[in-house]
Every structure is written in structure tokens, then in C-alpha cells.
Scaffold this active site. Structure first.
Site, PDB file in Angstrom:
ATOM      1  N   TRP A 325     -38.046 -50.944  75.150  1.00  0.00           N
ATOM      2  CA  TRP A 325     -37.743 -51.839  76.259  1.00  0.00           C
ATOM      3  C   TRP A 325     -36.266 -51.749  76.622  1.00  0.00           C
ATOM      4  O   TRP A 325     -35.899 -51.874  77.792  1.00  0.00           O
ATOM      5  CB  TRP A 325     -38.098 -53.276  75.875  1.00  0.00           C
ATOM      6  N   HIS A 326     -35.412 -51.510  75.619  1.00  0.00           N
ATOM      7  CA  HIS A 326     -33.977 -51.464  75.883  1.00  0.00           C
ATOM      8  C   HIS A 326     -33.550 -50.187  76.603  1.00  0.00           C
ATOM      9  O   HIS A 326     -32.470 -50.164  77.201  1.00  0.00           O
ATOM     10  CB  HIS A 326     -33.201 -51.595  74.566  1.00  0.00           C
ATOM     11  N   GLY A 327     -34.354 -49.159  76.559  1.00  0.00           N
ATOM     12  CA  GLY A 327     -33.968 -47.958  77.283  1.00  0.00           C
ATOM     13  C   GLY A 327     -34.717 -46.724  76.850  1.00  0.00           C
ATOM     14  O   GLY A 327     -35.398 -46.703  75.821  1.00  0.00           O
ATOM     15  N   PHE A 462     -30.163 -52.614  80.670  1.00  0.00           N
ATOM     16  CA  PHE A 462     -31.511 -52.633  80.124  1.00  0.00           C
ATOM     17  C   PHE A 462     -32.515 -53.182  81.120  1.00  0.00           C
ATOM     18  O   PHE A 462     -33.708 -53.127  80.857  1.00  0.00           O
ATOM     19  CB  PHE A 462     -31.559 -53.470  78.838  1.00  0.00           C
TER      20      PHE A 462
END
Length: 462
Positions: A325-327, A462
Site C-alpha cells: 500500500w505504501h508504494g 503514498f
């Protein structure tokens, strides 16, 4: 547009605030909040407003379908279509080129000569947050936790509410529905002191602490291969405080802005660096995301209802998805694996861990997160390996420019994060001393901002 920019402080916020409280009735205020949210978003790139509107319309129509239909097949379609659409948008803009690069690398390793072209994609700011807002809305409506709204302006205002639009917190509809329902009866003066107190404290966290640390460690980490072991440890430790005060500062400012308009946004950080075990840590850190992953990923996978092995599997899958989800980077996948393994390990040794002295548990809990941040902060696996290698094997090298500034900032950050109350625990009494202190520190923030370009928030990427 950044909360710590003069355009926001002196133009956008005053206009939005004054017009909102001048309007009477629910519908005019819903429409104004929606328009202000899209205006706020368009300062980055107006073209992507259509993307957010598409996600909003699809979820709104699906909500109407869930209100109208009771048969299981149609209800499942009303769930599947908007969730699939949101995940498709998120997947395309955030992970398409990541997939293409990895396919090309595997093809090259297998001897293929042709490669897939990379796509010219710009990642829309906040897409990870507003898509999660619409997903929680639809899933909760399908589970009958909430009743979908028929008021389109109300739903658009909820999705595009500017304080939480681009970096959270991820506010579920049920958490804020009552405030939306009572928007025409909101009291302008009820929480104004609390609102400004939260906003100013968040600004202080961001500008005076997080940005000060970032100004020293970011240039140092740009030449990470030259840093000594001590310098690497100081940089990674600095990043632990930078990301905390940056993101919790943003969250406090969002809460304060919500209060200005009569909305109570939930707490997103609950003194995580005072946690005594990793499970408690993740209940305190980025609360809106971890609770989302718990309720919509971990528990549907089975949670802790199965065997210890299945529970560990569910934890690791959840944390890997948290990392992704963060990248779109393998460092986030590795960070998710590491974090999931540590949480799963804690479930096995929790009774033994609980018998250790309090200071040992606190240091160990914070230490596991700092080590993980060496991976999280890295731009690639080579950088992660270099940082971890320097942290756990002595390496000579260069120091950090601005060491004295960093030392002072780390001392202030550590004292506040490990022993001080968080913003929700403060009393916020507007005594002369409190007001004078906030005014002086807010003036210092403005002075810093006047002399330099405002730094973006870490979680904007993000």
C-alpha cells in the site's frame, strides 16, 4: 496544496471557513464542502479530479443499489463492482510500471530480447486514501453496518472533505455520519479553541521538528554509501522521529481543521513510541490504516481463529499488503515481510515478553521499528542492505553535516515521543500561558516558512 503553505493559511482556509459558516442548511454546506475539496485537490492537478469523481459516483450508485436490492446476487455485485473499480484504479496508477519493470527483468533473465514499454503514468496524490474511503463505505454498507446515503452532495462532501483528503486519516462513514447529519446545527464557536490548538500543535510538529530533522538526514542519506556506522544509526533514528512528527503533525492539523467545521475526525496516532510490544505498537501507529487492514483484510482471512501457523500466515499477508500500500517497490514488500514476521513471532513469545522489565520491552519495541525503517526509507534493496550492513557491522565513513542541529532536534523529539502526552491527551486549556506559548511557536513556524519553500508531507508520496 499543503497545510503549511501561505496559500492555504491566508487564502484557501479563510475563504472556505467564512463561506461555510455564512451558509445555512445542510445542502448548501454539503455542496460548499464538496466544491472546496475539489478546489483543494485541483491545486495539485485538476485533471485528476475526474478520477476521484468517478470513484465517488460508482460507490454512490452501488450504495443506492444496496438500499434497493435485498437478493444476495445483486448485493454481491454492488459490493464487487465498486471495490474492483477502486482497486483497478489504484493498481493501474500505482503498480502498473512496477509490474512492467519486473516482467522485463524476468524476461531478460530468461533470455528474451523484447521488453514492454513503461507507461507515462503520474501517481495521483491521495489516491490510496480516497479509494479506501469509498471501499470502507461500500463494504460497511454491504455488511449493513451503515445505511448508504441517498444524498449525493453529502457523499461527495464525505469523500472529498479536504482535511483528510490526501493523507488521511482514513475516516469511515460511520465515524463521521452524525456530524454530517448535524452539519446545519453545528456550533461555530463550540470547538474553535480545540481546533486551533490541534492545528498549531500539528504545525509545530511538522515545521519545527520533522522538517528540521529531515533537512539534516535527507542530504546525508542521499550519500548513504559514504556514511559511518554511527551516522547511519543517527539517520535512521532521525527518520523514525521525522516520519512520526511529520505524519502525526499532519493528522493533528487535519483533526483541528475538522473541528473548525464541526467534524470530529478520529485519532490517528496514540503515542506509538510508548508501546511495550509490537502488537500494541501497531494498534497505536497510523490507527486508521491498521484498523482498516484488521477489519477488511486480516479478519476476513481468518484472523487468529485458526491454528498458530494459519494466524502467522494471515499476519504476514496483511503486513505485506500494508507494505505494498505504501508504494510499488520491493523494499516495501521486504518491510512488510519483516514486520509480519516480527508480529507473528510476538504472538508466540508474548507471555515471555510480558515478563521482561518495562524499559526492555519499550526499547525492544521501538528498536524493531527503527530497524524496519532502514528498509522502509531505502529507495532500493541495495540501499537497504547497505544501511543494515552499516548498522550491524562497524563501518568507517563520513559524518553528518548539521550534527549539532540534529542532536538537539532528536533530544526534543525523543522526550516528546517517548515520555510526553500526545495531542489528544493534552488538556488544551486556553490560559494566557498556553495561548502565548502557542502563538510564539506558531510565529516561529511562519518565520521558517517565510524563509523557505514548505516541505511536503512524507505520506503524500503514498
Amino acid at each position: 496544496m499543503l497545510f503549511n503553505s501561505f496559500a492555504f493559511l491566508y487564502i484557501f482556509l479563510p475563504i472556505t471557513y467564512l463561506v461555510f459558516w455564512h451558509l445555512r442548511g445542510k445542502s448548501p454546506r454539503y455542496v460548499w464542502l464538496a466544491l472546496s475539496g475539489y478546489a483543494f485537490y485541483s491545486f495539485w492537478n485538476y485533471k485528476f479530479c475526474a478520477l476521484m469523481l468517478l470513484s465517488t459516483v460508482v460507490s454512490y450508485l452501488a450504495g443506492l443499489g444496496l438500499l434497493r436490492w435485498q437478493d444476495p446476487v445483486r448485493r454481491r455485485l454492488c459490493l464487487a463492482i465498486p471495490v474492483a473499480a477502486d482497486l483497478a484504479l489504484l493498481g493501474f496508477f500505482k503498480y502498473a510500471n512496477f509490474a512492467v519493470r519486473n516482467i522485463n527483468e524476468v524476461s531478460s533473465w530468461l533470455g528474451a530480447r523484447s521488453t514492454l514499454p513503461l507507461l507515462d503514468i503520474v501517481l495521483p496524490v491521495g489516491i490510496s486514501f480516497y479509494t479506501f474511503h469509498t471501499i470502507t463505505y461500500i463494504v460497511d454498507a454491504y455488511r449493513r453496518v451503515i445505511t448508504p446515503t441517498r444524498d449525493f452532495a453529502k457523499f461527495v462532501a464525505y469523500v472529498s472533505f479536504f482535511p483528510q483528503l490526501v493523507a488521511g486519516p482514513i475516516v469511515r462513514f460511520q465515524q463521521i455520519e452524525r456530524d454530517f447529519e448535524n452539519v446545519d446545527r453545528a456550533d461555530q464557536t463550540a470547538d474553535v479553541n480545540l481546533a486551533w490548538s490541534f492545528f498549531v500543535l500539528g504545525m509545530i510538529k511538522k515545521v519545527l521538528i520533522a522538517d528540521t530533522i529531515g533537512a539534516v538526514i535527507d542530504p546525508a542519506l542521499a550519500r548513504y554509501a559514504e556514511l559511518s556506522t554511527l551516522s547511519v544509526w543517527l539517520c535512521v533514528l532521525g527518520f523514525a522521529y521525522q516520519v512520526y512528527f511529520d505524519f502525526s503533525g499532519y493528522s493533528d492539523m487535519a483533526v483541528g481543521l475538522g473541528h473548525l467545521f464541526g467534524f470530529r475526525l478520529p485519532q490517528n496516532f496514540n503515542s506509538p513510541y510508548q508501546a511495550t510490544d509490537v502488537a500494541e505498537f501497531w494498534r497505536r501507529w497510523h490507527v486508521s490504516l491498521t484498523s482498516f487492514l484488521r477489519d477488511y483484510v486480516y479478519l476476513p482471512l481468518g484472523g487468529s481463529r485458526g491454528s498458530r501457523l494459519m494466524t502467522a500466515r494471515n499476519v504476514i499477508i496483511t503486513m505485506v499488503l500494508c507494505g505494498l500500500w505504501h508504494g510499488a517497490n520491493w523494499t516495501y514488500v521486504v518491510w512488510g515481510l519483516y514486520t509480519g514476521f516480527v508480529v507473528a513471532l510476538h504472538q508466540v513469545i508474548s507471555e515471555t515478553w510480558a515478563r521482561l522489565p518495562l524499559w526492555t520491552r519499550r526499547v525492544g519495541t521501538f528498536g524493531h521499528f527503527v530497524v524496519g525503517l532502514a528498509i522502509f526509507r531505502s529507495t532500493g534493496l541495495d540501499m537497504a542492505l547497505s544501511l543494515l550492513g552499516a548498522m550491524f557491522a562497524w563501518r568507517g565513513g563520513t559524518g553528518i553535516v548539521g550534527m549539532k542541529v540534529l542532536a538537539v532536534a532528536l533530544c526534543v523529539a525523543a522526550a516528546s515521543a517517548h515520555w510526553g502526552p500526545n495531542t489528544f491527551e493534552m488538556r488544551h486549556r486556553w490560559s494566557p500561558a498556553w495561548v502565548s506559548g502557542l502563538a510564539a511557536l506558531f510565529g516561529a513556524c511562519l518565520f521558517v516558512l517565510y524563509g523557505s519553500r514548505p516541505a511536503p508531507y512524507v505520506y503524500f508520496q503514498f
